[in-house]
Design an enzyme around this catalytic site. Structure first.
Site, PDB file in Angstrom:
ATOM      1  N   GLN A  76       0.880  -1.208   0.118  1.00 42.78           N
ATOM      2  CA  GLN A  76      -0.102  -0.039   0.121  1.00 42.78           C
ATOM      3  C   GLN A  76       0.865   1.344  -0.070  1.00 42.78           C
ATOM      4  OE1 GLN A  76      -3.353   0.868   0.028  1.00 42.78           O
ATOM      5  NE2 GLN A  76      -4.018  -1.194  -0.476  1.00 42.78           N
ATOM      6  N   SER A  77       1.831   1.292  -0.837  1.00 47.12           N
ATOM      7  CA  SER A  77       2.917   2.312  -0.789  1.00 47.12           C
ATOM      8  C   SER A  77       2.386   3.713  -1.122  1.00 47.12           C
ATOM      9  CB  SER A  77       4.128   1.864  -1.559  1.00 47.12           C
ATOM     10  OG  SER A  77       5.206   3.069  -1.578  1.00 47.12           O
ATOM     11  N   ASN A  78       2.572   4.521  -0.288  1.00 46.85           N
ATOM     12  CA  ASN A  78       2.170   6.044  -0.843  1.00 46.85           C
ATOM     13  C   ASN A  78       3.352   6.523  -1.889  1.00 46.85           C
ATOM     14  OD1 ASN A  78      -0.079   6.389   1.000  1.00 46.85           O
ATOM     15  ND2 ASN A  78       1.237   6.225   2.693  1.00 46.85           N
ATOM     16  N   CYS A  80       4.946   4.786  -3.798  1.00 49.42           N
ATOM     17  CA  CYS A  80       4.526   4.233  -5.407  1.00 49.42           C
ATOM     18  C   CYS A  80       3.634   4.983  -5.723  1.00 49.42           C
ATOM     19  CB  CYS A  80       4.260   2.638  -5.099  1.00 49.42           C
ATOM     20  SG  CYS A  80       5.715   1.634  -4.751  1.00 49.42           S
TER      21      CYS A  80
END
Length: 333
Positions: A76-78, A80
């Protein structure tokens, strides 16, 4: 400090606000005055701190003739999300390598940032097991793309190298200038500390402008001693890049490792409380992975009396609220 010597895109639209949080301060006893630096309001799809870093990283990629960006992060990378956002804006292809740090946590149809990767037109997403060598995985992807005639550029996780951390040296200088204009004396700054670029850049920038405001990092993934070494190593490299006289001393890097909980991205009761307190009393949304755990640490230090009475403490909000929608069960149980 002089940043014109480096390639840089123009993603910022002026300084992000510094706001007082009087209601939250009162709820926590009223003995410490809390303020917040709203980097959650930075431009880019749904905002967040990585935009500052990507101004420099994507500019470097474009100067080198890249047509494709590869980066990595958790499921759930911000980071990315924002890399995909600015890649789309610049007309660059974006490929993601996601690390499933918690087995079974990646769900292709998930909400939150997973959904936004799709909307932002990410070309490919590869999911690898937790503990994988992420740079090696990105290098492998780069070789595939080169063989297909593309010109890829790798941005490390969190954009946390000396190029990306430069964006937070800029933020430290911006913050000091704002405080001077506001005639507001801040006694302490609290920042999330994860991939290390935000924390390292803030320390380097504060050193470079002689701001003399202590900075503490709230760890979101590692023990105190391990995180402090990672931050210090990156701060030294960033200080060298910016020609900061005297560099950064090891004692300038302070981390708290008590708020990680069972692991990166795994919820804690303190994080849930912090997210609810910020929302209920200041109408500010945190995220469950970075800013939520960092805020839990801030709240605990205030309650324990770590900051002297009547101190002014500034919390750096790094954004990430889209990830909340992937944690609905955590907040509704």
């Amino acid at each position: 400090m002089n940043y014109t010597q480096f390639p840089r895109r123009n993603y910022l639209q002026g300084p992000t606000p510094i706001e007082e949080m009087p209601a939250l301060s009162r709820v926590l006893g009223g003995e410490v005055n809390l303020y917040i630096k709203r980097d959650d309001l930075l431009p880019g799809s749904a905002g967040g701190n990585k935009t500052r870093k990507l101004e420099f990283c994507i500019a470097d990629a474009m100067e080198k003739g890249a047509d494709t960006i590869i980066t990595c992060g958790a499921v759930q990378s911000n980071h990315c999300r924002l890399t995909a956002s600015w890649s789309a804006k610049e007309g660059l292809d974006c490929h993601l390598v996601l690390e499933e740090r918690v087995k079974g946590s990646y769900k292709k149809e998930a909400s939150g940032n997973n959904f936004l990767f799709e909307l932002l037109g990410v070309k490919t997403i590869e999911v690898v097991p937790g503990g994988s060598d992420m740079m090696a995985e990105m290098e492998k992807k780069a070789q595939e793309l080169k063989a297909a005639g593309r010109s890829p550029y790798i941005i490390p996780g969190g954009a946390s190298n000396a190029i990306g951390a430069t964006g937070y040296a800029v933020c430290a200088e911006e913050t000091v200038n704002q405080l001077n204009d506001m005639r507001l004396s801040i006694d302490h700054i609290v920042v999330p500390s994860g991939s290390a670029g935000t924390h390292a850049g803030m320390v380097v920038g504060m050193t470079g402008v002689n701001g003399n405001i202590p900075i503490s990092g709230m760890n979101v993934s590692r023990p105190k001693d391990v995180q402090e070494e990672i931050v210090h190593k990156l701060a030294v490299k960033t200080a060298e890049r910016l020609h900061v006289k005297g560099g950064v001393e090891r004692q300038d890097i302070v981390c708290y490792g008590d708020y990680v909980g069972p692991g990166y991205s795994l919820p804690t009761d303190a994080m849930v409380e912090a997210v609810k307190l910020f929302a209920n009393h200041e109408a500010i949304l945190l995220d469950p992975v970075y800013s939520g755990k960092a805020a839990a640490g801030l709240i605990d230090l205030v309650r324990k009396g770590v900051f002297p009475k009547d101190s002014n403490v500034l919390f750096l909000h790094t954004g990430g609220s889209p990830a909340l929608y992937a944690y609905l069960d955590t907040f509704r149980k």
